[in-house]
Design a protein around this motif. Structure first.
Motif, PDB file in Angstrom:
ATOM      1  N   TRP A 102      -8.013  64.642 -18.750  1.00 19.61           N
ATOM      2  CA  TRP A 102      -7.488  64.735 -17.385  1.00 19.61           C
ATOM      3  C   TRP A 102      -8.093  65.966 -16.723  1.00 19.61           C
ATOM      4  CZ3 TRP A 102      -5.639  60.221 -16.379  1.00 19.61           C
ATOM      5  CH2 TRP A 102      -5.091  59.472 -17.423  1.00 19.61           C
ATOM      6  N   ALA A 103      -9.155  65.756 -15.995  1.00 17.33           N
ATOM      7  CA  ALA A 103      -9.964  66.838 -15.444  1.00 17.33           C
ATOM      8  C   ALA A 103      -9.412  67.405 -14.141  1.00 17.33           C
ATOM      9  CB  ALA A 103     -11.387  66.320 -15.198  1.00 17.33           C
ATOM     10  N   ASP A 104      -9.832  68.624 -13.862  1.00 16.75           N
ATOM     11  CA  ASP A 104      -9.538  69.293 -12.596  1.00 16.75           C
ATOM     12  C   ASP A 104     -10.286  68.547 -11.487  1.00 16.75           C
ATOM     13  OD1 ASP A 104      -9.280  70.966 -10.411  1.00 16.75           O
ATOM     14  OD2 ASP A 104     -10.157  72.720 -11.394  1.00 16.75           O
ATOM     15  N   PRO A 105      -9.607  68.116 -10.420  1.00 24.73           N
ATOM     16  CA  PRO A 105     -10.253  67.345  -9.362  1.00 24.73           C
ATOM     17  C   PRO A 105     -10.979  68.192  -8.315  1.00 24.73           C
ATOM     18  CG  PRO A 105      -7.934  67.514  -8.905  1.00 24.73           C
ATOM     19  CD  PRO A 105      -8.162  68.192 -10.235  1.00 24.73           C
ATOM     20  N   ALA A 106     -10.970  69.506  -8.449  1.00 25.42           N
ATOM     21  CA  ALA A 106     -11.539  70.380  -7.419  1.00 25.42           C
ATOM     22  C   ALA A 106     -12.974  70.022  -7.020  1.00 25.42           C
ATOM     23  CB  ALA A 106     -11.442  71.840  -7.860  1.00 25.42           C
ATOM     24  N   PRO A 107     -13.871  69.667  -7.945  1.00 29.45           N
ATOM     25  CA  PRO A 107     -15.238  69.372  -7.525  1.00 29.45           C
ATOM     26  C   PRO A 107     -15.447  67.955  -6.959  1.00 29.45           C
ATOM     27  CG  PRO A 107     -15.108  69.340  -9.913  1.00 29.45           C
ATOM     28  CD  PRO A 107     -13.756  69.777  -9.406  1.00 29.45           C
ATOM     29  N   VAL A 108     -14.403  67.140  -6.939  1.00 29.33           N
ATOM     30  CA  VAL A 108     -14.546  65.742  -6.505  1.00 29.33           C
ATOM     31  C   VAL A 108     -14.654  65.672  -4.981  1.00 29.33           C
ATOM     32  CG1 VAL A 108     -13.449  63.460  -6.463  1.00 29.33           C
ATOM     33  CG2 VAL A 108     -13.312  64.878  -8.525  1.00 29.33           C
ATOM     34  N   LEU A 109     -15.710  65.012  -4.499  1.00 33.44           N
ATOM     35  CA  LEU A 109     -15.921  64.823  -3.064  1.00 33.44           C
ATOM     36  C   LEU A 109     -15.333  63.506  -2.580  1.00 33.44           C
ATOM     37  CD1 LEU A 109     -19.651  65.956  -2.819  1.00 33.44           C
ATOM     38  CD2 LEU A 109     -17.575  67.342  -2.603  1.00 33.44           C
ATOM     39  N   MET A 110     -15.301  62.510  -3.468  1.00 37.99           N
ATOM     40  CA  MET A 110     -14.806  61.188  -3.094  1.00 37.99           C
ATOM     41  C   MET A 110     -14.280  60.481  -4.335  1.00 37.99           C
ATOM     42  SD  MET A 110     -16.888  57.986  -1.307  1.00 37.99           S
ATOM     43  CE  MET A 110     -18.057  57.707  -2.667  1.00 37.99           C
ATOM     44  N   VAL A 111     -13.156  59.784  -4.171  1.00 38.15           N
ATOM     45  CA  VAL A 111     -12.680  58.874  -5.207  1.00 38.15           C
ATOM     46  C   VAL A 111     -12.830  57.455  -4.679  1.00 38.15           C
ATOM     47  CG1 VAL A 111     -11.108  60.393  -6.458  1.00 38.15           C
ATOM     48  CG2 VAL A 111     -10.291  59.168  -4.456  1.00 38.15           C
ATOM     49  N   VAL A 112     -13.058  56.524  -5.600  1.00 33.57           N
ATOM     50  CA  VAL A 112     -13.285  55.126  -5.252  1.00 33.57           C
ATOM     51  C   VAL A 112     -12.331  54.259  -6.055  1.00 33.57           C
ATOM     52  CG1 VAL A 112     -14.970  53.241  -5.238  1.00 33.57           C
ATOM     53  CG2 VAL A 112     -15.737  55.610  -4.889  1.00 33.57           C
ATOM     54  N   GLU A 113     -11.705  53.320  -5.361  1.00 38.21           N
ATOM     55  CA  GLU A 113     -10.913  52.292  -6.023  1.00 38.21           C
ATOM     56  C   GLU A 113     -11.412  50.940  -5.536  1.00 38.21           C
ATOM     57  OE1 GLU A 113      -8.879  52.780  -8.422  1.00 38.21           O
ATOM     58  OE2 GLU A 113      -8.125  54.824  -8.185  1.00 38.21           O
ATOM     59  N   VAL A 114     -11.532  50.007  -6.463  1.00 38.49           N
ATOM     60  CA  VAL A 114     -11.877  48.615  -6.162  1.00 38.49           C
ATOM     61  C   VAL A 114     -10.663  47.808  -6.575  1.00 38.49           C
ATOM     62  CG1 VAL A 114     -13.446  46.708  -6.652  1.00 38.49           C
ATOM     63  CG2 VAL A 114     -14.323  49.064  -6.626  1.00 38.49           C
ATOM     64  N   THR A 115     -10.089  47.055  -5.648  1.00 36.65           N
ATOM     65  CA  THR A 115      -8.856  46.346  -5.973  1.00 36.65           C
ATOM     66  C   THR A 115      -9.083  45.301  -7.052  1.00 36.65           C
ATOM     67  OG1 THR A 115      -9.166  44.734  -4.209  1.00 36.65           O
ATOM     68  CG2 THR A 115      -7.827  46.682  -3.691  1.00 36.65           C
ATOM     69  N   SER A 116      -8.022  45.104  -7.832  1.00 37.05           N
ATOM     70  CA  SER A 116      -7.989  44.035  -8.822  1.00 37.05           C
ATOM     71  C   SER A 116      -7.048  42.966  -8.293  1.00 37.05           C
ATOM     72  CB  SER A 116      -7.475  44.567 -10.157  1.00 37.05           C
ATOM     73  OG  SER A 116      -8.346  45.554 -10.653  1.00 37.05           O
ATOM     74  N   TYR A 117      -7.130  41.809  -8.840  1.00 39.04           N
ATOM     75  CA  TYR A 117      -6.265  40.716  -8.396  1.00 39.04           C
ATOM     76  C   TYR A 117      -4.981  40.725  -9.220  1.00 39.04           C
ATOM     77  CZ  TYR A 117     -10.562  39.241  -6.121  1.00 39.04           C
ATOM     78  OH  TYR A 117     -11.699  39.201  -5.348  1.00 39.04           O
ATOM     79  N   ASP A 118      -4.163  41.766  -9.014  1.00 36.16           N
ATOM     80  CA  ASP A 118      -2.893  41.851  -9.729  1.00 36.16           C
ATOM     81  C   ASP A 118      -1.792  42.227  -8.748  1.00 36.16           C
ATOM     82  OD1 ASP A 118      -2.760  44.694  -9.432  1.00 36.16           O
ATOM     83  OD2 ASP A 118      -3.881  44.976 -11.266  1.00 36.16           O
ATOM     84  N   ASP A 120       0.250  44.680  -8.663  1.00 32.55           N
ATOM     85  CA  ASP A 120       0.470  46.096  -8.374  1.00 32.55           C
ATOM     86  C   ASP A 120      -0.541  46.695  -7.403  1.00 32.55           C
ATOM     87  OD1 ASP A 120       2.646  46.169 -10.039  1.00 32.55           O
ATOM     88  OD2 ASP A 120       1.507  46.876 -11.777  1.00 32.55           O
ATOM     89  N   THR A 121      -1.572  45.945  -7.030  1.00 31.06           N
ATOM     90  CA  THR A 121      -2.620  46.488  -6.169  1.00 31.06           C
ATOM     91  C   THR A 121      -2.068  47.051  -4.874  1.00 31.06           C
ATOM     92  OG1 THR A 121      -4.467  45.234  -7.065  1.00 31.06           O
ATOM     93  CG2 THR A 121      -4.634  45.850  -4.772  1.00 31.06           C
ATOM     94  N   ASP A 122      -1.160  46.335  -4.226  1.00 29.90           N
ATOM     95  CA  ASP A 122      -0.657  46.799  -2.937  1.00 29.90           C
ATOM     96  C   ASP A 122      -0.006  48.167  -3.061  1.00 29.90           C
ATOM     97  OD1 ASP A 122      -0.194  46.321  -0.090  1.00 29.90           O
ATOM     98  OD2 ASP A 122       1.913  46.353  -0.673  1.00 29.90           O
ATOM     99  N   ALA A 123       0.928  48.303  -3.972  1.00 28.39           N
ATOM    100  CA  ALA A 123       1.626  49.580  -4.123  1.00 28.39           C
ATOM    101  C   ALA A 123       0.686  50.668  -4.630  1.00 28.39           C
ATOM    102  CB  ALA A 123       2.804  49.420  -5.077  1.00 28.39           C
TER     103      ALA A 123
END
Length: 194
Positions: A102-118, A120-123
């Motif tokens: 579980w890394a420190d997010p400080a250097p992250v410029l962008m996070v990406v999520e691709v929805t799955s067909y489940d 829980d995706t909406d929430a």
């Protein structure tokens, strides 16, 4: 009369232990911990993987000094008490060297999520994660929503939410704002939806 019940929330340390055990015991199990709640990510299908690879290629062409780190666990939310495993995180190539699961997010410029067909995706991808990533201060959240056939770019986190949200249907180009600074052509995403 109002009856109040108190449900003890799981502690972050307990979640990390559970996630380590679950990953060893059940292949492909991917756990997350957002807003004090345990979540399970669906194992990605081939189209999901293809979208992440497509995006990695675009990012490498335009920003070769940055990498798209796949499924890198991040300590998110206020006080870093949440644990998320975005589909990808854009950061310098050595951003996570020497860090644990579980890394420190400080250097992250962008996070990406691709929805799955489940169910829980909406929430998860449309509500909980944008808030968690904004609380963390990650500059850009890119959601590739296969169910709705649209791309959502959230930026300008204010510590609680993203102030800027831009949505386009698959087929239209969309600008990923600074510090990413890439224009994303989305036409090809039409090939990877059900």
């Amino acid at each position: 009369m109002v009856v109040m019940t108190h449900r003890a929330q799981m502690q972050t340390e307990d979640f990390e232990t559970l996630a380590r055990i679950g990953a060893r015991e059940v292949e492909g199990l991917r756990l997350e911990f957002i807003d004090g709640k345990l979540g399970v990510k669906a194992v990605p299908d081939g189209d999901h993987d293809r979208i992440v690879l497509w995006l990695a290629r675009i990012c490498m062409q335009h920003r070769p000094e940055l990498w798209l780190h796949v499924e890198r666990g991040l300590a998110v939310q206020e006080y870093r008490s949440g644990r998320a495993r975005p589909d990808a995180s854009m950061a310098p190539d050595d951003a996570f060297v020497g860090q644990g699961e579980w890394a420190d997010p400080a250097p992250v410029l962008m996070v990406v999520e691709v929805t799955s067909y489940d169910s829980d995706t909406d929430a998860r991808d449309r509500n909980e994660k944008p808030r968690a990533y904004a609380e963390t201060g990650i500059p850009v959240y890119l959601l590739i929503d296969r169910e709705r056939c649209e791309v959502i770019v959230r930026s300008e986190p204010d510590g609680m939410r993203y102030e800027s949200i831009r949505t386009v249907p698959f087929g239209k180009d969309i600008d990923l704002p600074e510090p990413v600074g890439i224009t994303l052509p989305t036409e090809q995403l039409k090939d990877w939806v059900r």
